[in-house]
Design an enzyme around this catalytic site. Structure first.
Site, PDB file in Angstrom:
ATOM      1  N   ARG A  37       6.984   3.112   4.383  1.00 47.01           N
ATOM      2  CA  ARG A  37       5.681   3.690   4.738  1.00 47.01           C
ATOM      3  C   ARG A  37       4.742   2.533   4.990  1.00 47.01           C
ATOM      4  NH1 ARG A  37       4.398   8.195   6.860  1.00 47.01           N
ATOM      5  NH2 ARG A  37       2.462   8.655   5.746  1.00 47.01           N
ATOM      6  N   TYR A  46      10.480  -0.595  -5.319  1.00 45.54           N
ATOM      7  CA  TYR A  46       9.065  -0.375  -5.555  1.00 45.54           C
ATOM      8  C   TYR A  46       8.587  -1.246  -6.728  1.00 45.54           C
ATOM      9  CZ  TYR A  46       5.010   2.698  -5.168  1.00 45.54           C
ATOM     10  OH  TYR A  46       3.774   3.210  -4.938  1.00 45.54           O
ATOM     11  N   GLU A  60      -8.384   3.704   2.666  1.00 51.74           N
ATOM     12  CA  GLU A  60      -6.941   3.469   2.796  1.00 51.74           C
ATOM     13  C   GLU A  60      -6.281   4.711   3.404  1.00 51.74           C
ATOM     14  OE1 GLU A  60      -5.115   1.616  -0.691  1.00 51.74           O
ATOM     15  OE2 GLU A  60      -3.322   2.802  -0.331  1.00 51.74           O
ATOM     16  N   ARG A  79       6.545   9.215 -11.883  1.00 52.91           N
ATOM     17  CA  ARG A  79       5.777   8.033 -12.269  1.00 52.91           C
ATOM     18  C   ARG A  79       4.372   8.375 -12.750  1.00 52.91           C
ATOM     19  NH1 ARG A  79       6.750   4.924  -7.536  1.00 52.91           N
ATOM     20  NH2 ARG A  79       4.688   5.510  -6.892  1.00 52.91           N
ATOM     21  N   ARG A 114      -7.482   7.180  -0.258  1.00 51.88           N
ATOM     22  CA  ARG A 114      -8.406   6.718  -1.305  1.00 51.88           C
ATOM     23  C   ARG A 114      -9.441   5.752  -0.744  1.00 51.88           C
ATOM     24  NH1 ARG A 114      -3.543   3.984  -4.980  1.00 51.88           N
ATOM     25  NH2 ARG A 114      -2.666   2.745  -3.312  1.00 51.88           N
ATOM     26  N   ARG A 168      -0.857  13.494 -19.983  1.00 54.56           N
ATOM     27  CA  ARG A 168      -1.009  13.378 -21.437  1.00 54.56           C
ATOM     28  C   ARG A 168      -2.056  14.359 -21.964  1.00 54.56           C
ATOM     29  NH1 ARG A 168      -3.973   8.119 -19.902  1.00 54.56           N
ATOM     30  NH2 ARG A 168      -1.971   7.159 -19.510  1.00 54.56           N
ATOM     31  N   ASP A 208       6.265  -3.506  -8.989  1.00 55.36           N
ATOM     32  CA  ASP A 208       4.901  -3.937  -9.266  1.00 55.36           C
ATOM     33  C   ASP A 208       4.923  -5.444  -9.530  1.00 55.36           C
ATOM     34  OD1 ASP A 208       3.351  -1.730  -8.881  1.00 55.36           O
ATOM     35  OD2 ASP A 208       3.486  -1.001 -10.935  1.00 55.36           O
TER      36      ASP A 208
HETATM   37  P1  FAD Z   1       4.828  -9.632  -0.622  1.00 56.27           P
HETATM   38  O1  FAD Z   1       3.628  -9.800  -1.448  1.00 56.27           O
HETATM   39  O2  FAD Z   1       4.906  -8.510   0.338  1.00 56.27           O
HETATM   40  O3  FAD Z   1       5.080 -11.005   0.162  1.00 56.27           O
HETATM   41  C1  FAD Z   1       6.071 -11.132   1.154  1.00 56.27           C
HETATM   42  C2  FAD Z   1       5.595 -12.175   2.148  1.00 56.27           C
HETATM   43  O4  FAD Z   1       6.676 -12.434   3.052  1.00 56.27           O
HETATM   44  C3  FAD Z   1       4.414 -11.712   3.000  1.00 56.27           C
HETATM   45  O5  FAD Z   1       3.350 -12.643   2.878  1.00 56.27           O
HETATM   46  C4  FAD Z   1       4.970 -11.662   4.422  1.00 56.27           C
HETATM   47  O6  FAD Z   1       4.031 -12.060   5.397  1.00 56.27           O
HETATM   48  C5  FAD Z   1       6.122 -12.665   4.340  1.00 56.27           C
HETATM   49  N1  FAD Z   1       7.142 -12.415   5.349  1.00 56.27           N
HETATM   50  C6  FAD Z   1       7.831 -11.274   5.588  1.00 56.27           C
HETATM   51  N2  FAD Z   1       8.666 -11.444   6.650  1.00 56.27           N
HETATM   52  C7  FAD Z   1       8.502 -12.715   7.074  1.00 56.27           C
HETATM   53  C8  FAD Z   1       9.080 -13.479   8.141  1.00 56.27           C
HETATM   54  N3  FAD Z   1       9.979 -12.955   8.995  1.00 56.27           N
HETATM   55  N4  FAD Z   1       8.693 -14.763   8.292  1.00 56.27           N
HETATM   56  C9  FAD Z   1       7.743 -15.307   7.455  1.00 56.27           C
HETATM   57  N5  FAD Z   1       7.175 -14.634   6.460  1.00 56.27           N
HETATM   58  C10 FAD Z   1       7.559 -13.348   6.252  1.00 56.27           C
HETATM   59  N6  FAD Z   1       1.514  -4.049  -7.996  1.00 56.27           N
HETATM   60  C11 FAD Z   1       0.952  -4.016  -9.227  1.00 56.27           C
HETATM   61  O7  FAD Z   1       1.467  -4.629 -10.163  1.00 56.27           O
HETATM   62  N7  FAD Z   1      -0.219  -3.325  -9.437  1.00 56.27           N
HETATM   63  C12 FAD Z   1      -0.851  -2.651  -8.447  1.00 56.27           C
HETATM   64  O8  FAD Z   1      -1.913  -2.045  -8.695  1.00 56.27           O
HETATM   65  C13 FAD Z   1      -0.266  -2.657  -7.150  1.00 56.27           C
HETATM   66  N8  FAD Z   1      -0.862  -1.985  -6.144  1.00 56.27           N
HETATM   67  C14 FAD Z   1      -0.310  -2.030  -4.901  1.00 56.27           C
HETATM   68  C15 FAD Z   1      -0.950  -1.345  -3.890  1.00 56.27           C
HETATM   69  C16 FAD Z   1      -0.428  -1.374  -2.604  1.00 56.27           C
HETATM   70  C17 FAD Z   1      -1.131  -0.631  -1.505  1.00 56.27           C
HETATM   71  C18 FAD Z   1       0.791  -2.086  -2.349  1.00 56.27           C
HETATM   72  C19 FAD Z   1       1.377  -2.112  -0.958  1.00 56.27           C
HETATM   73  C20 FAD Z   1       1.439  -2.762  -3.368  1.00 56.27           C
HETATM   74  C21 FAD Z   1       0.904  -2.736  -4.659  1.00 56.27           C
HETATM   75  N9  FAD Z   1       1.499  -3.432  -5.705  1.00 56.27           N
HETATM   76  C22 FAD Z   1       0.940  -3.392  -6.961  1.00 56.27           C
HETATM   77  C23 FAD Z   1       2.765  -4.176  -5.513  1.00 56.27           C
HETATM   78  C24 FAD Z   1       2.585  -5.661  -5.147  1.00 56.27           C
HETATM   79  O9  FAD Z   1       1.875  -5.778  -3.948  1.00 56.27           O
HETATM   80  C25 FAD Z   1       3.976  -6.285  -5.034  1.00 56.27           C
HETATM   81  O10 FAD Z   1       4.638  -6.213  -6.278  1.00 56.27           O
HETATM   82  C26 FAD Z   1       3.990  -7.748  -4.588  1.00 56.27           C
HETATM   83  O11 FAD Z   1       3.123  -8.030  -3.532  1.00 56.27           O
HETATM   84  C27 FAD Z   1       5.391  -8.096  -4.138  1.00 56.27           C
HETATM   85  O12 FAD Z   1       5.498  -9.472  -3.955  1.00 56.27           O
HETATM   86  P2  FAD Z   1       6.556 -10.057  -2.945  1.00 56.27           P
HETATM   87  O13 FAD Z   1       6.434 -11.544  -3.000  1.00 56.27           O
HETATM   88  O14 FAD Z   1       7.882  -9.462  -3.197  1.00 56.27           O
HETATM   89  O15 FAD Z   1       6.140  -9.505  -1.504  1.00 56.27           O
HETATM   90  N1  UDP Z   2      -0.341  11.227  -6.716  1.00 57.55           N
HETATM   91  C1  UDP Z   2      -0.968  12.435  -6.511  1.00 57.55           C
HETATM   92  N2  UDP Z   2      -2.327  12.520  -6.613  1.00 57.55           N
HETATM   93  C2  UDP Z   2      -3.084  11.451  -6.929  1.00 57.55           C
HETATM   94  C3  UDP Z   2      -2.454  10.221  -7.151  1.00 57.55           C
HETATM   95  C4  UDP Z   2      -1.076  10.116  -7.024  1.00 57.55           C
HETATM   96  O1  UDP Z   2      -0.319  13.410  -6.213  1.00 57.55           O
HETATM   97  O2  UDP Z   2      -4.324  11.587  -6.995  1.00 57.55           O
HETATM   98  C5  UDP Z   2       1.142  11.151  -6.571  1.00 57.55           C
HETATM   99  C6  UDP Z   2       1.594  10.803  -5.161  1.00 57.55           C
HETATM  100  O3  UDP Z   2       2.776  11.529  -4.896  1.00 57.55           O
HETATM  101  C7  UDP Z   2       1.896   9.327  -5.230  1.00 57.55           C
HETATM  102  C8  UDP Z   2       2.440   9.186  -6.662  1.00 57.55           C
HETATM  103  O4  UDP Z   2       1.691  10.147  -7.408  1.00 57.55           O
HETATM  104  O5  UDP Z   2       2.850   8.946  -4.283  1.00 57.55           O
HETATM  105  C9  UDP Z   2       2.250   7.807  -7.263  1.00 57.55           C
HETATM  106  O6  UDP Z   2       0.891   7.446  -7.122  1.00 57.55           O
HETATM  107  P1  UDP Z   2       0.271   6.087  -7.626  1.00 57.55           P
HETATM  108  O7  UDP Z   2      -1.149   6.070  -7.225  1.00 57.55           O
HETATM  109  O8  UDP Z   2       0.612   5.911  -9.064  1.00 57.55           O
HETATM  110  O9  UDP Z   2       1.146   5.005  -6.845  1.00 57.55           O
HETATM  111  P2  UDP Z   2       0.715   3.859  -5.815  1.00 57.55           P
HETATM  112  O10 UDP Z   2       0.488   4.548  -4.530  1.00 57.55           O
HETATM  113  O11 UDP Z   2      -0.501   3.178  -6.353  1.00 57.55           O
HETATM  114  O12 UDP Z   2       1.908   2.953  -5.789  1.00 57.55           O
END
Ligand code: FAD
Ligand code: UDP
Length: 369
Positions: free
Chosen positions: A248, A347, A299, A171, A279, A175, A349
């Site tokens: 995780r 996974y 984080e 992923r 980070r 470049r 987004d």
């Molecule tokens: P969630 O947002 O997880 O919502 C699920 C909800 O269900 C939660 O509020 C939870 O409390 C509720 N729930 C679960 N079990 C129960 C239960 N038993 N009873 C009642 N409620 C419950 N996406 C991007 O596009 N760009 C990014 O830069 C990006 N960065 C991210 C960074 C991190 C650290 C993480 C973890 C995710 C990131 N994502 C990013 C992904 C993004 O968060 C998800 O795509 C999105 O939140 C998923 O939406 P969802 O509705 O499926 O789940």
């Molecule tokens: N990664 C890495 N070094 C960095 C950033 C990312 O090795 O500085 C690797 C790491 O294995 C990570 C993967 O690239 O799990 C994807 O990282 P990214 O930040 O794109 O994903 P996110 O954690 O935001 O979903």
């Protein structure tokens, strides 16, 4: 039945579905165990800064329809994600690009960079990558692997790179241009005013009960809706009957600082193994903030147990085949639908969540017409 749909989870998947179903005259009840809506994209205003409470969220997509869909609910700014990586006292641009290579080896041209990387790949003697370490070396050579990938990835996934599947690293963009834009998508930005308002707008006029866990709620309200959309973990829904899926987790440590600018960038990765966090996010830089104070979040990646938040599915072969068994079980019950990152064990987004939720809307409502 009091409702057509009980929607478990007020994250983007559940909320979008509730919005579209309500528009089509369906009666929806949304519940969430948290005390706020928006799931993991929740932002909270602290000192005038929209803080991404569950990790940095940058919206990006190449799908024009998805971009237009989300723009109904918010206007987006022109933020471009250009993270930097700190390794000991060295600082590099991400993703791996000519700025990274130039800093690493003191070179200028793509040809020089390619020559060094090819030499390092040949010296490592990796032909068919069998794990993440070998895949990473094949992609960017040994120096970048050792300084920018190894420590970060092992912290992130809690396992040695030699025991991790190669696909995780595929992923990461590589470049040979001087371009620090992490994403290659056509559309990118941060919603002006934060993400939570998007979900609040989707849920306007819809009944939402917060701090309500499905498993308690359903005991007291077993026949409240014709169908249930569940966006929590699918294995938990089925009481782990085939075994546990692996996730995780993350730990966030947020601080308000009495200074204007802590690190000069929204995202700084710490790639050395001996720094405990992966980070630091400085939230104001997502919106070009000029406040006198700043809010930062450390984080940490963490092992997951049933009491922790399952942030990342671990899509290896074992977990993926276990998930398919749960999905088969789900297919046998027409009253339950699974969706989102946890329900779909994928996974996703945000853009992919929107597309998947709109796909479900089409399946539920257009097909039957
Ligand atoms: P969630 O947002 O997880 O919502 C699920 C909800 O269900 C939660 O509020 C939870 O409390 C509720 N729930 C679960 N079990 C129960 C239960 N038993 N009873 C009642 N409620 C419950 N996406 C991007 O596009 N760009 C990014 O830069 C990006 N960065 C991210 C960074 C991190 C650290 C993480 C973890 C995710 C990131 N994502 C990013 C992904 C993004 O968060 C998800 O795509 C999105 O939140 C998923 O939406 P969802 O509705 O499926 O789940
Ligand atoms: N990664 C890495 N070094 C960095 C950033 C990312 O090795 O500085 C690797 C790491 O294995 C990570 C993967 O690239 O799990 C994807 O990282 P990214 O930040 O794109 O994903 P996110 O954690 O935001 O979903």
């Amino acid at each position: 039945m009091q409702y057509d749909y009980l929607i478990v989870g007020a994250g983007p998947f559940g909320s979008l579905f509730a919005y579209e179903a309500t528009k089509r005259g369906k009666r929806c009840l949304v519940i969430d165990k948290r005390d706020h809506v928006a799931g993991n994209i929740y932002t909270e205003n602290v000192e005038g800064i929209n803080v991404h409470k569950y990790g940095a969220h940058i919206f990006h997509t190449s799908n024009k329809a998805t971009w237009e869909y989300i723009n109904q609910f918010a206007e987006f700014n022109h933020f471009v994600n250009a993270p930097v990586a700190v390794y000991n006292d060295e600082l590099y641009n991400l993703p791996f690009n000519m700025n990274t290579f130039s800093k690493m080896w003191g070179i200028k041209t793509p040809a020089e960079a390619k020559r060094i990387i090819e030499e390092q790949i040949a010296n490592a003697g990796v032909d068919e990558p069998r794990n993440l370490e070998e895949q990473a070396i094949r992609l960017v050579g040994k120096d970048i692997y050792e300084k920018l990938i190894k420590g970060y990835t092992e912290k992130q996934w809690g396992r040695p790179c030699t025991e991790l599947p190669a696909f995780i690293i595929k992923r990461l963009p590589v470049r040979f241009t001087y371009n620090n834009n992490y994403f290659t998508d056509r559309y990118q930005g941060i919603p002006i005013g934060g993400y939570s308002q998007i979900i609040e707008k989707m849920l306007e006029g819809i009944e939402v009960r917060l701090s309500t866990d499905y498993f308690d709620f359903v005991k007291e309200n077993p026949n409240i809706a014709t169908k249930t959309l569940f966006t929590g973990p699918i294995d938990q829904f089925y009481k782990y009957c085939y075994g546990e899926l692996e996730y995780r987790s993350l730990v966030f440590d947020t601080k308000i600082l009495d200074e204007e600018n802590f690190q000069g960038n929204a995202v700084v990765n710490y790639t050395a193994a001996d720094v405990p966090y992966t980070r630091i996010i400085e939230h104001k830089h997502f919106e070009f903030g000029t406040q006198m104070k700043t809010v930062i979040t450390y984080e940490y990646s963490a092992d997951w147990t049933r009491d922790d938040e399952p942030y990342y599915p671990i899509n290896d072969t074992r977990n993926n085949s276990l998930f398919l068994k749960y999905r088969e079980l789900a297919a046998s019950d027409p009253h339950i639908i699974f969706g989102g990152r946890l329900g779909g064990y994928k996974y996703y987004d945000m853009d992919k969540v929107i597309e998947a939720a709109l796909g479900l809307v089409e399946k539920e409502f257009e097909e039957s017409n």
